[in-house]
Design a protein around this motif. Sequence first.
Motif, PDB file in Angstrom:
ATOM      1  N   PHE A 244      73.868  86.085  63.553  1.00 51.79           N
ATOM      2  CA  PHE A 244      74.427  85.687  62.261  1.00 51.79           C
ATOM      3  C   PHE A 244      74.567  84.210  62.278  1.00 51.79           C
ATOM      4  CE2 PHE A 244      74.903  90.492  62.475  1.00 51.79           C
ATOM      5  CZ  PHE A 244      74.534  90.715  60.966  1.00 51.79           C
ATOM      6  N   ALA A 245      74.918  83.504  63.393  1.00 53.59           N
ATOM      7  CA  ALA A 245      75.200  82.325  63.151  1.00 53.59           C
ATOM      8  C   ALA A 245      73.907  81.445  62.917  1.00 53.59           C
ATOM      9  CB  ALA A 245      75.733  81.826  64.640  1.00 53.59           C
ATOM     10  N   PHE A 246      72.737  82.023  62.908  1.00 53.14           N
ATOM     11  CA  PHE A 246      71.531  81.395  62.986  1.00 53.14           C
ATOM     12  C   PHE A 246      70.867  81.747  61.597  1.00 53.14           C
ATOM     13  CE2 PHE A 246      72.163  82.130  67.377  1.00 53.14           C
ATOM     14  CZ  PHE A 246      72.511  80.634  67.844  1.00 53.14           C
ATOM     15  N   LEU A 247      71.646  82.491  61.005  1.00 50.19           N
ATOM     16  CA  LEU A 247      70.951  83.128  59.551  1.00 50.19           C
ATOM     17  C   LEU A 247      71.435  82.279  58.295  1.00 50.19           C
ATOM     18  CD1 LEU A 247      71.085  87.044  60.109  1.00 50.19           C
ATOM     19  CD2 LEU A 247      69.351  85.391  60.639  1.00 50.19           C
ATOM     20  N   ALA A 298      65.852  79.970  63.553  1.00 52.49           N
ATOM     21  CA  ALA A 298      65.741  79.441  64.905  1.00 52.49           C
ATOM     22  C   ALA A 298      66.645  80.072  65.774  1.00 52.49           C
ATOM     23  CB  ALA A 298      65.937  77.747  64.697  1.00 52.49           C
ATOM     24  N   LEU A 299      66.583  81.238  66.040  1.00 55.18           N
ATOM     25  CA  LEU A 299      67.466  81.727  66.972  1.00 55.18           C
ATOM     26  C   LEU A 299      67.550  81.256  68.288  1.00 55.18           C
ATOM     27  CD1 LEU A 299      66.499  85.624  66.317  1.00 55.18           C
ATOM     28  CD2 LEU A 299      68.051  84.208  64.890  1.00 55.18           C
ATOM     29  N   PHE A 326      61.304  87.647  75.108  1.00 56.05           N
ATOM     30  CA  PHE A 326      61.918  86.458  74.525  1.00 56.05           C
ATOM     31  C   PHE A 326      62.257  85.071  75.071  1.00 56.05           C
ATOM     32  CE2 PHE A 326      65.153  85.047  71.175  1.00 56.05           C
ATOM     33  CZ  PHE A 326      64.765  85.552  70.194  1.00 56.05           C
ATOM     34  N   VAL A 327      61.241  84.855  75.971  1.00 53.76           N
ATOM     35  CA  VAL A 327      61.218  83.424  76.596  1.00 53.76           C
ATOM     36  C   VAL A 327      60.861  82.555  75.800  1.00 53.76           C
ATOM     37  CG1 VAL A 327      58.731  83.867  77.721  1.00 53.76           C
ATOM     38  CG2 VAL A 327      60.158  82.227  78.522  1.00 53.76           C
ATOM     39  N   GLN A 328      61.714  81.445  75.458  1.00 50.94           N
ATOM     40  CA  GLN A 328      61.181  80.439  74.355  1.00 50.94           C
ATOM     41  C   GLN A 328      61.259  79.022  74.962  1.00 50.94           C
ATOM     42  OE1 GLN A 328      62.216  81.558  70.018  1.00 50.94           O
ATOM     43  NE2 GLN A 328      64.029  81.865  71.241  1.00 50.94           N
ATOM     44  N   PRO A 360      57.382  81.736  67.608  1.00 49.32           N
ATOM     45  CA  PRO A 360      56.899  80.554  67.107  1.00 49.32           C
ATOM     46  C   PRO A 360      57.463  79.450  68.046  1.00 49.32           C
ATOM     47  CG  PRO A 360      57.433  81.497  65.176  1.00 49.32           C
ATOM     48  CD  PRO A 360      57.990  82.580  66.307  1.00 49.32           C
ATOM     49  N   THR A 361      58.604  79.577  68.616  1.00 43.27           N
ATOM     50  CA  THR A 361      59.211  78.656  69.499  1.00 43.27           C
ATOM     51  C   THR A 361      58.655  78.713  70.898  1.00 43.27           C
ATOM     52  OG1 THR A 361      61.339  78.691  68.486  1.00 43.27           O
ATOM     53  CG2 THR A 361      61.029  77.632  70.789  1.00 43.27           C
ATOM     54  N   ALA A 362      58.135  79.933  71.350  1.00 36.38           N
ATOM     55  CA  ALA A 362      57.396  79.864  72.429  1.00 36.38           C
ATOM     56  C   ALA A 362      55.970  79.412  72.396  1.00 36.38           C
ATOM     57  CB  ALA A 362      57.432  81.667  73.123  1.00 36.38           C
TER      58      ALA A 362
END
Length: 487
Positions: A244-247, A298-299, A326-328, A360-362
């Motif tokens: 929630f900190a990234f939403l 951007a989690l 979830f490797v990024q 997308p980050t990965a």
Amino acid sequence: MTSDRLLAELQALRTAVAREGMAVLNGWRPWVERDEFAESAADLACYLALRHRDLRGLQENLMAVGLSSLGRAEGRVLATLDVTLASLAAVAGASPLPRPDAEAFFRGERLLSAATDQLFGASPAPRQVRILVTCPSESAADPIFFTRLAEAGADAVRINCAHDDEATWRAMIAGARSAEAATGRRLRVLMDLAGPKIRTGTVRHPPGRKRLLVGDRLLLCRSGLVDGADAPKFQAICTLPDLFAFLAPGHRMCFDDGKLGGTIERLDPAGALVVIRHAGPEGARLKPDKGLNFPDSALVVPALTEKDRADLKVVASFVDLVGYSFVQTPADIEELQAALAEAAPDRWRELGLVAKIETPTAVRNLPQLVVRGAGRQPLALMIARGDLAVEIGFERLAEMQEEILWLAEAAHVPVIWATQVLETLVKQGLPSRGEMTDAAMAARAECVMLNEGPFVLEAVRALDRLLTRMAEHQYKKAPKLRALKSW
């Protein structure tokens, strides 16, 4: 364009690619500890230098003089430029230029083949693409299942550590090893770590109505469900409250592989209120344990959980490959490698690392992920098409899976083509036409993954036959031009 001018342009390109590639490689050197990957890292660096340019005009001019090989330069960038230069010099009547011999030219194919053998075992010729099958929970009590898989043509099995427990996983591994002894066919075992679970927990819906429709509001709860007359009727606890900190308001949310989509209307201490913006004609049922995606957010979420660390200590010594969800970032790779070194100190560098590309980050960090992974241990990439499609958009998935295949080939890193391959055949016993075409396209990867289902053995046999036929026609992007006999 004259041949002389074209030759000069191509020579300038070759010089720039070699120079820029060397600069990139020098930055990577601290991470390239495996001798087997040194040449591949150099090829990848040159490929990035080449493909950061728009080559369409050059390619068209080369085609006009009967030369067009830059479109298949993955894995042999400098050799491709050199052989094209030598041929173009002959066309232009210029001084002869050195030409790589066939052994040097096809070195990339040999390196990729060796890497694939190391991860998935020797090629089941004439089929080149390996088949990976997800183990259903009930297979732990049915060792004959693994024997039938091996006999049908499977090369590897996947244990999904998001489900079941240590005893079940050990029974699956024992079943795979028993099948190897019974059939003489090696079955590699992939331990797929659960990773951070961004899913729905407990859900609540209004009496008599369980489906969300366009215009409905859903409260994603930080911790518990919210009571009160004014509380939203549809609620679901999020299993990862840290996100929630990234939403932020306006960010998109997708539910259950995109079956529902909405935007965050507001955030408050209770959670995030989401307005449903798209759904099927009948909406979608709100259920627990369904995936949540936030494409605009951007989690920053640890890829390796405490559960993953505990699971590694249980079975890392008994498997062949470890799947990483979830490797990024490169730091994520380093964190897993440190955990592997602790869980299996005597063999972790021999373990295959399967980095699942699903965000997308990965994708943005893919070259660095490859170097950090393959620089220290055997590496494969999994195109996790389910989450990736939701994260980057379904329209971009086809384009992105192509780019991942190209970059991996340039680094001589095997790719696993995953998510819903022959899904209706696996689940219902009859394939759709579209998924047969999708499975044929998967022949450009080094491995194809099937999910579990009642007809998975039939799917393995069908995929084995299909991939064997496709191997006669195509290698990666290059057609082999086998004689056609259909007419």
